[in-house]
Each structure stands twice: as structure tokens, then as C-alpha cells.
Design an enzyme around this catalytic site. Structure first.
Site, PDB file in Angstrom:
ATOM      1  N   ARG A  54       0.842  -1.215   0.000  1.00  0.00           N
ATOM      2  CA  ARG A  54       0.000   0.000   0.000  1.00  0.00           C
ATOM      3  C   ARG A  54       0.866   1.250   0.000  1.00  0.00           C
ATOM      4  O   ARG A  54       0.561   2.246  -0.658  1.00  0.00           O
ATOM      5  CB  ARG A  54      -0.955  -0.018   1.199  1.00  0.00           C
ATOM      6  CG  ARG A  54      -1.970   1.111   1.156  1.00  0.00           C
ATOM      7  CD  ARG A  54      -3.086   0.954   2.167  1.00  0.00           C
ATOM      8  NE  ARG A  54      -2.628   1.109   3.541  1.00  0.00           N
ATOM      9  CZ  ARG A  54      -3.392   0.967   4.615  1.00  0.00           C
ATOM     10  NH1 ARG A  54      -4.658   0.655   4.481  1.00  0.00           N
ATOM     11  NH2 ARG A  54      -2.904   1.123   5.822  1.00  0.00           N
ATOM     12  N   LYS A 153      -2.549   7.086   1.242  1.00  0.00           N
ATOM     13  CA  LYS A 153      -2.362   7.314   2.681  1.00  0.00           C
ATOM     14  C   LYS A 153      -1.281   8.379   2.827  1.00  0.00           C
ATOM     15  O   LYS A 153      -0.127   8.095   3.121  1.00  0.00           O
ATOM     16  CB  LYS A 153      -1.992   6.003   3.380  1.00  0.00           C
ATOM     17  CG  LYS A 153      -2.292   6.043   4.874  1.00  0.00           C
ATOM     18  CD  LYS A 153      -2.300   4.659   5.474  1.00  0.00           C
ATOM     19  CE  LYS A 153      -2.207   4.695   6.980  1.00  0.00           C
ATOM     20  NZ  LYS A 153      -3.288   5.398   7.657  1.00  0.00           N
ATOM     21  N   GLU A 186     -16.215   6.807   5.770  1.00  0.00           N
ATOM     22  CA  GLU A 186     -15.405   6.131   6.785  1.00  0.00           C
ATOM     23  C   GLU A 186     -15.223   7.093   7.953  1.00  0.00           C
ATOM     24  O   GLU A 186     -15.680   8.231   7.903  1.00  0.00           O
ATOM     25  CB  GLU A 186     -14.050   5.729   6.208  1.00  0.00           C
ATOM     26  CG  GLU A 186     -13.235   6.921   5.715  1.00  0.00           C
ATOM     27  CD  GLU A 186     -11.862   6.547   5.163  1.00  0.00           C
ATOM     28  OE1 GLU A 186     -11.341   5.471   5.497  1.00  0.00           O
ATOM     29  OE2 GLU A 186     -11.304   7.351   4.391  1.00  0.00           O
TER      30      GLU A 186
HETATM   31  N1  PMP Z   1      -9.404   5.022   7.195  1.00  0.00           N
HETATM   32  C1  PMP Z   1      -8.482   5.953   7.485  1.00  0.00           C
HETATM   33  C2  PMP Z   1      -8.730   7.357   7.067  1.00  0.00           C
HETATM   34  C3  PMP Z   1      -7.306   5.588   8.165  1.00  0.00           C
HETATM   35  O1  PMP Z   1      -6.374   6.514   8.440  1.00  0.00           O
HETATM   36  C4  PMP Z   1      -7.111   4.244   8.533  1.00  0.00           C
HETATM   37  C5  PMP Z   1      -5.849   3.822   9.225  1.00  0.00           C
HETATM   38  N2  PMP Z   1      -5.685   4.387  10.472  1.00  0.00           N
HETATM   39  C6  PMP Z   1      -8.125   3.311   8.244  1.00  0.00           C
HETATM   40  C7  PMP Z   1      -9.238   3.742   7.552  1.00  0.00           C
HETATM   41  C8  PMP Z   1      -7.970   1.879   8.610  1.00  0.00           C
HETATM   42  O2  PMP Z   1      -7.009   1.271   7.777  1.00  0.00           O
HETATM   43  P1  PMP Z   1      -6.106   0.056   8.269  1.00  0.00           P
HETATM   44  O3  PMP Z   1      -7.042  -1.025   8.639  1.00  0.00           O
HETATM   45  O4  PMP Z   1      -5.278  -0.279   7.087  1.00  0.00           O
HETATM   46  O5  PMP Z   1      -5.324   0.548   9.434  1.00  0.00           O
END
Ligand code: PMP
Length: 293
Positions: A54, A153, A186
């Protein structure tokens, strides 16, 4: 005395107090960089390959040329954990575009700044996992994917920070973010799932969300358990009316939501599907990481 973590910074391991980057760094000046948050369970790095992939995808999207291979970077992540004797903890891996000259794009070819922190983790209070956490819907809308895709990210988390401030001001720890059209996207640092009549539902990536690695793990585990999983667009109506609601993220794992905007979801406490998935997730996380030692 507080423990000083050993930090990887641009080819060296240095003490936390000595791990400093330039005020001319593009990451500092413009949030011009990318990162990953990764968990360590029982001396293993959880979903290491997925996080590294990622990160490289994010790098490609914002045209940062990585100066090392995925294998080399994985080696650095593991070595940072070893140097700090991490058994259970959290890793923060950061790549910026590197040193700039105050202009948006440095004139000289840049060399990315890379650092890796491996430390202990602060989780939500334990009781929240069974009692559920209250959240609010933020007024702040999630970044539109056609403008700045939340799949990247990036170090620019202002969109999420503004929503997180709303949560804090409302006395809760997370905020749900909608798209401009009012579709559930989200939370500020977590993906969202709802359970409606036995079906697990989560927003699709194209809505404009981060493709969470925990989200993906939960979907795989649920399917293995015979639970029907659907990725589809839904609104606050469906959240308020859901039987269960939970959030997923590297730090949060799977956390039950008891209320959204002061409306109690289902029975309030963690529902049967949330509990089943959390148990399965814990077992899976203990046994499927990349070995550090
Ligand atoms: N959405 C956002 C905006 C995030 O920053 C994160 C990670 N902290 C997630 C979802 C969850 O992703 P992951 O399961 O890969 O940590």
C-alpha cells in the site's frame, strides 16, 4: 525515565531525541509524503506485505520515486522492531518527498526522507470493545476521490483532523465522515461496517475511502465464517437503523459502536456478529504475521 525509542532515519538508527528532520523537508512544509501504521502481535508484523504494497502504491500515486526495494524496506521495518525489542506494538513508517527549497516542487531531483518508528501502542479503553463507543457524524465531508483520493495514505490528514476535532468537541473519540453526496464513507482513522439482518455491509472503495487492511481482513474472515458480506453505498439512515455497527483499523482492530449522533445502534453493546469477528480477528492476528526474531 521515559523509554527512548530507537528510530530508523535515512540509513541510520538513532535515539528518539536525535531523530530530527529538516524544516525544509517537503513532508513538514506541505504534508508531501505518505505513511503506514502497522501492528506487531507476538513478535510478528501483521500484514507486513500488504502495508508495504500500500505504501508503494501511495508513493506511485503521488510520484515519489522509492529509492529502495520493498524487500529492503521490509528489512528495515523488522530491524527497527528488533532494535526496540518490540513483541506487541505499533510501527509508523513514513516517506516524504525529501528536502525541498520552499517551492512546491524542489528544483533539484529529490531523495525521499524515510523513517520508521517502532513503539508501544495506545488503544481505546478495554471496556469500549464490549460496551461500544459513541461517535458522531462530522459536518466535515470526506475528501472527494476525484480531487484527492483517500486511497492515498498521505501525510496530509487535515481533512480527517478537522473531523476528529469535531469528535473531540462533542466529547467522543471518533467521527463518521460522509461524502459530499451524503453517502457514508469512513471515520477519521477507521473504516466502518454495519450489520443489517445478518448481512455485513461496508462502503465500497470507490466512494472515497482508504482501502483498510483491517477492513480487508475482516471481510475475508467473515466470508470464511459463512457470513454474507456486501460492499455497497449506504446513508446515515442505514447506520441508525442497523442491528450492529463497528469500526476497523490497525490501531482500533474491531471496535463496536454503541451510538451514532446519540442514537443507540441495536442494543448498544457489542452485538453477536461484532464479538464473533473480534474473536476471529484476534486469533488470526496472533498467528499470521511476519516473524521479527
Ligand atoms: N481510514 C483511514 C482514514 C485511516 O487513516 C485508517 C488507518 N488508520 C483506516 C481507515 C484503517 O485502515 P487500516 O485497517 O489499514 O489501518
Amino acid at each position: 525515565m521515559k523509554k527512548e525509542w530507537i528510530i530508523y532515519l535515512d540509513g541510520e538508527f538513532v535515539k528518539q531525541s536525535e531523530a530530527k528532520i529538516s524544516v525544509f523537508d517537503q513532508g513538514v512544509l506541505f504534508g508531501d509524503g505518505i505513511f503506514e501504521g502497522i501492528r506487531v502481535y507476538s513478535g510478528t508484523v501483521f500484514k507486513c506485505e500488504e502495508h508495504i504494497n500500500r505504501l508503494y502504491d501511495s508513493a506511485k500515486m503521488i510520484k515519489i520515486e522509492m529509492t529502495m526495494s520493498k524487500e529492503e524496506l521490509t528489512g528495515i521495518v523488522l530491524e527497527t522492531c528488533r532494535k526496540n525489542q518490540i513483541k506487541d506494538g505499533y510501527i509508523r513508517l513514513v516517506v516524504t518527498r525529501g528536502l525541498g527549497d520552499l517551492s512546491l516542487l524542489p528544483k533539484e531531483k529529490h531523495k525521499p526522507t524515510i523513517f520508521c518508528i517502532a513503539c508501544s501502542i495506545i488503544l481505546y479503553p478495554k471496556e469500549m470493545y464490549s460496551l461500544g463507543m459513541p461517535i458522531i457524524t462530522a459536518v466535515q465531508r470526506r475528501n472527494r476521490a476525484t480531487i484527492l483520493d483517500p486511497q492515498i495514505k498521505s501525510l496530509n490528514y487535515l481533512n480527517n483532523i478537522l473531523a476528529k476535532i469535531e469528535a473531540e468537541q462533542a466529547g467522543v473519540q471518533e467521527a463518521l465522515m460522509l461524502t459530499e453526496e451524503g453517502i457514508v464513507a469512513e471515520c477519521t482513522g477507521d473504516n466502518i461496517f454495519i450489520v443489517t439482518r445478518g448481512v455485513l455491509i461496508t462502503p465500497p472503495i470507490h466512494v472515497g475511502i482508504l482501502a483498510g487492511i483491517t477492513r480487508n481482513t475482516v471481510m475475508i474472515l467473515a466470508k470464511e465464517m459463512g457470513i454474507e458480506v456486501i460492499e455497497k453505498e449506504f446513508t446515515l439512515f442505514n447506520v441508525y437503523a442497523a442491528d450492529e455497527c463497528f469500526l476497523t483499523g490497525t490501531a482500533a482492530e474491531i471496535i463496536s459502536v454503541r451510538e451514532v449522533d446519540k442514537r443507540v445502534i441495536g442494543d448498544g453493546e457489542a452485538g453477536p456478529m461484532t464479538k464473533k469477528l473480534l474473536k476471529a480477528f484476534h486469533e488470526y492476528a496472533q498467528n499470521n504475521g511476519m516473524s521479527i526474531y
